[in-house]
Write an enzyme that holds these catalytic residues in place. Structure first.
Site, PDB file in Angstrom:
ATOM      1  CG  ASP A 474      40.377  44.536  44.123  1.00 37.30           C
ATOM      2  OD1 ASP A 474      40.893  45.070  43.119  1.00 37.30           O
ATOM      3  OD2 ASP A 474      39.158  44.301  44.208  1.00 37.30           O
ATOM      4  CD  GLU A 669      35.208  48.142  41.426  1.00 38.26           C
ATOM      5  OE1 GLU A 669      35.495  48.243  42.617  1.00 38.26           O
ATOM      6  OE2 GLU A 669      36.049  48.217  40.512  1.00 38.26           O
TER       7      GLU A 669
HETATM    8  C1  BGC Z   1      38.158  45.739  41.284  1.00 41.15           C
HETATM    9  C2  BGC Z   1      38.744  44.486  40.685  1.00 41.15           C
HETATM   10  C3  BGC Z   1      39.613  44.808  39.511  1.00 41.15           C
HETATM   11  C4  BGC Z   1      40.661  45.816  39.910  1.00 41.15           C
HETATM   12  C5  BGC Z   1      41.633  46.170  38.786  1.00 41.15           C
HETATM   13  C6  BGC Z   1      39.184  46.834  41.472  1.00 41.15           C
HETATM   14  O1  BGC Z   1      38.577  48.037  41.748  1.00 41.15           O
HETATM   15  O2  BGC Z   1      37.554  45.427  42.515  1.00 41.15           O
HETATM   16  O3  BGC Z   1      37.709  43.604  40.315  1.00 41.15           O
HETATM   17  O4  BGC Z   1      40.178  43.637  38.998  1.00 41.15           O
HETATM   18  O5  BGC Z   1      40.012  46.979  40.348  1.00 41.15           O
HETATM   19  O6  BGC Z   1      41.063  46.990  37.847  1.00 41.15           O
END
Ligand code: BGC
Length: 782
Positions: A474, A669
């Site tokens: 991630d 998030e």
């Molecule tokens: C998230 C992911 C995402 C990634 C790319 C991260 O902060 O947890 O779900 O795919 O960012 O944007």
């Protein structure tokens, strides 16, 4: 409205044990024994296998058929209780599931050995539930009885209707002679062509089974033969648009992404840079297309996953995947960081809406469907899919969040049994559906960072589940591994050795590359691990056709935001609505009369940004316009041309009904994490609350449409509303809400997660024995 005439309950079978087994030996073409081949026993077209195992070092497998069974063709009697024999005392677990495997009720009770009579099962079902069910009784995880069906009046299914049994993931024990299903054995191992063999008996010796090496591996061999270490490490690195694009050619990066609020790429220009490098390996471009390609202005914005979970319609989810893939390709991207198959177990989590619901069944069924939709039915794949976030991101313990909030990126303090029962089935289903990539989760499992968990990434995901694609980290997650965040070297070493194949390193791609180079040079990361990672990345690039066709298709007519895609999104919205209440002193306010005078109020009534939620146009989403979207108010006006629809901040005189569209503000998030206090009783602002009260005082029925990423305690709002409709985060097609309110379509959505009464009873999930405001699977219709 649902009623219960008589439950048809039934009787089933006792356990019958025997020691027969299904066995065989797996070799390659030359006769060499193949260890670690995934062997799955599957009934019919089940999403998940009944049993799975790995071949041993001698290529052998054996499945005890005592572990497997088939529901007998026993019809439940029209009335009376369910009774059967158990051979020992213990805690009996009774479960009722729908035919698609959704569990609707669970009860546990102590029993003594002998005949058990559990009484009518309807008492187990949530009020308002009707249909056809499978009843199952288990002692210590083994089935002691399985009812083939139960149905009652008003369901449209006759009391004598015999339906075919759909297997769930649970192991069933029943006499083999009662077997009626179609069984097959599926075998797969990275680098080999998988095989499906149908079998006639569950206790056969299958002899020697040959797996052929996939000829694709020869093509990968020849590409890898020409690569030096720098080429290989470049493939393992993903940069971000901007700094990454500038270094794409020089550092031979394998991939780029647009994160959060980043712009979209000029794909052709970037690909030309990759093709000008000595090895000419095409790059792939990632984007968070998590509810359609929603960061693109003008794209179709589909409901977030939680709403799709409420539809229980996996074919719909597959079509959404197909539409999303087209809208992605037209925007210069070919790798979706989707589907999120988290199983959110605590609704205070800010990412609850990214999961399909609180059960593994939903993650498996819907996740596999989205993978198939995104990647397409046949090769080459349309776009690359990514199941995320591996694993148990939705199972973190309240208070362990590592981002100064309650749950996000926290620690899942759970048993291995719970991990495997709740959080792993989605990945097994995604792997079986052929998902090309998996994203590791920022979160921890029992104190260990997922990004550094070799057991979970390599032993479980890649070996046990047979995942042959690649694992991407991630966003800047690798640097979080080492407790001393300045020790990037320790973090990279731990991540790559654990099984991370590509580092998502926005603005840090260069340091990641140098660090990894140092680790390979001094032997801290073996070259075999690098070769395995690169092979996995190239495998995915070949399978998506990118090695042969580096450029994306040119569309004569843009597929972005087309009427067809919007119609699909609107269908999804109307199927996702869950009606929790519809009763004004014995009269149902919904659906509206076609010529009604309807007053429409509330923050979310005419605001497309609020109805789309996070991951729309940017990372967090925002209130305001969304190009091409229809708000709920606009939708009502279009769908109900003969109605008088008035909106505004003040009370509408003479209204027949008042609609309040309210809910959560967009978030993504950790920013959506809530404390217990914040989670308590969701109430509208004072002005809205008094307007609502004024309608009630005037005896005008009040209909609340709740726009939310998750179930929330709403005791006050519920009491103040005559009808209550959950719209989740419906996306750009507000007319889908109007389709149901107007009576054009009856509501069909059912809760994908338990709806709590109060914040203090959280977490609350189906099967945990707690009483909810509305149980999993609840939803009224008319
Ligand atoms: C998230 C992911 C995402 C990634 C790319 C991260 O902060 O947890 O779900 O795919 O960012 O944007």
């Amino acid at each position: 409205m649902s009623r219960f005439p008589s439950l048809v309950a039934g009787l089933l079978l006792a356990v019958s044990l025997s020691a027969a087994a299904l066995r065989g030996t797996v070799t390659d073409k030359s006769g060499a024994l193949l260890p670690d081949v995934v062997v799955e026993l599957v009934e019919g077209a089940a999403v998940l296998p009944s049993v799975d195992t790995l071949t041993d070092s001698q290529g052998r497998f054996s499945i005890e058929t005592d572990e497997v069974g088939v529901a007998p063709k026993v019809r439940m009697p029209a009335r009376g209780g369910w009774s059967f024999q158990v051979e020992r005392a213990g805690v009996l677990r009774l479960e009722l599931t729908r035919l698609d495997g959704r569990r609707v009720a669970v009860r546990e009770q102590p029993v003594a050995a002998g005949r058990v009579v559990v009484g009518e099962l309807r008492g187990l079902l949530p009020a308002g539930t009707q249909g056809v069910f499978i009843g199952r009784a288990m002692l210590s995880g083994l089935n002691v009885a399985t009812g083939r069906f139960a149905t009652w009046g008003n369901s449209g299914v006759g009391a004598d209707h015999i339906v075919s049994w759909t297997p769930a993931a649970t192991k069933i024990v029943a006499p083999r002679e009662a077997a009626t299903g179609t069984w097959s054995v599926a075998l797969r191992k990275a680098g080999y062509i998988g095989r499906n063999l149908s079998i006639e008996s569950l206790s056969a010796d299958m002899g020697t089974i040959e797996l052929l090496r996939d000829p694709l591996e020869d093509r990968i061999d020849s590409v890898m033969a020409g690569m030096d270490l720098a080429d290989k490490l470049g493939q393992m690195t993903q940069g971000v648009i901007g700094s990454g694009s500038r270094d794409l050619g020089r550092l031979k990066l394998g991939s780029l992404l647009s994160g959060g609020g980043d712009p979209f790429p000029d794909h052709a220009a970037l690909q030309a840079v990759s093709l000008a490098t000595p090895r000419r390996i095409p790059m792939i471009y990632g984007i968070d297309a998590v509810h359609g390609n929603a960061k693109l202005a003008g794209a179709t914005v589909f409901p977030h996953h939680i709403g799709l979970g409420a539809t229980r319609d996996s074919a719909l989810v597959r079509r959404i995947g197909e539409a999303t893939a087209q809208e992605m390709l037209a925007s210069g991207t070919d790798w979706a960081f989707a589907p999120c198959i988290a199983v959110p177990r605590d609704d205070r989590w800010g990412r609850t809406y990214e999961g399909f619901g609180e059960t593994p069944e939903l993650a498996a069924m819907m996740g596999a469907a989205e993978v198939r939709g995104l990647q397409g039915a046949a090769g080459p794949w349309t776009v690359l899919a990514c199941a995320k976030h591996y694993v148990a991101d939705g199972g973190t313990t309240f208070g362990t969040g590592t981002q100064k909030t309650s749950l996000d990126q926290g620690d899942a303090r759970i048993s291995e049994d719970e991990l495997r029962r709740i959080h792993l089935p989605g990945y097994r289903a995604a792997v079986r559906a052929g998902v090309g990539t998996v994203m590791a989760s920022y979160s921890l499992v029992n104190g260990v960072r997922n990004h550094a968990n070799r057991y979970l990434l390599t032993d479980v995901l890649k070996t046990e589940l047979g995942f042959d694609g690649f694992v991407v980290s991630d966003y800047l997650a690798i640097e979080q591994i080492s407790p001393d965040t300045s020790d990037f070297r320790a973090s990279v070493k731990a991540a790559i050795n654990a099984g991370i194949d590509m580092g998502m390193e926005p603005n840090r791609h260069a340091i990641f590359l140098t660090t990894l180079r140092g680790l390979v040079d001094d032997g801290s990361v073996p070259v075999s691990r690098i070769d395995d990672a690169v092979r996995r990345i190239l495998r995915a690039k070949f399978r998506m056709g990118r090695m042969d066709s580096p450029y994306l298709p040119n569309f004569v007519t843009s597929p972005v935001g087309t009427p067809d895609h919007r119609a699909l999104a609107r269908e999804a919205v109307r199927k996702s609505l869950v009606v929790l209440k519809n009763d004004a002193a014995g009269r149902a306010p919904l659906p509206f009369a076609p010529t009604a005078k309807i007053a429409v109020h509330g923050t979310h009534a005419d605001n497309a940004g609020l109805q789309c939620g996070g991951w729309t146009l940017g990372w967090q989403g925002a209130a305001g316009a969304v190009k091409g979207a229809t708000t709920i108010l606009q939708g009502l006006k279009t769908v109900m041309p003969s109605a008088q629809i008035a909106s505004g901040a003040t009370q509408v005189a003479g209204a027949d009904v008042a609609v309040f569209v309210l809910g959560e503000k967009p978030y993504a998030e950790m920013r959506g994490d809530l404390t217990e206090a914040e989670f308590a009783d969701f109430v509208p602002d004072a002005a809205t609350a008094s307007l609502l009260a004024a309608y009630r005082a005037a005896k005008v029925p009040v209909v609340t449409v709740f726009v939310t990423g998750r179930p929330r305690p709403v005791p006050s709002l519920l009491a103040a509303s005559d009808a209550f409709v959950v719209a989740w985060l419906p996306g750009s097609e507000g007319a889908g809400v109007a389709d149901v309110l107007s009576g054009t379509h009856a509501p069909v959505g059912t809760l994908p997660a338990t709806w709590p009464t109060s914040a203090s009873e959280h977490p609350i999930n189906v099967g945990d024995g707690t009483t909810a405001a509305f149980p999993y699977g609840y939803g009224l219709t008319w």
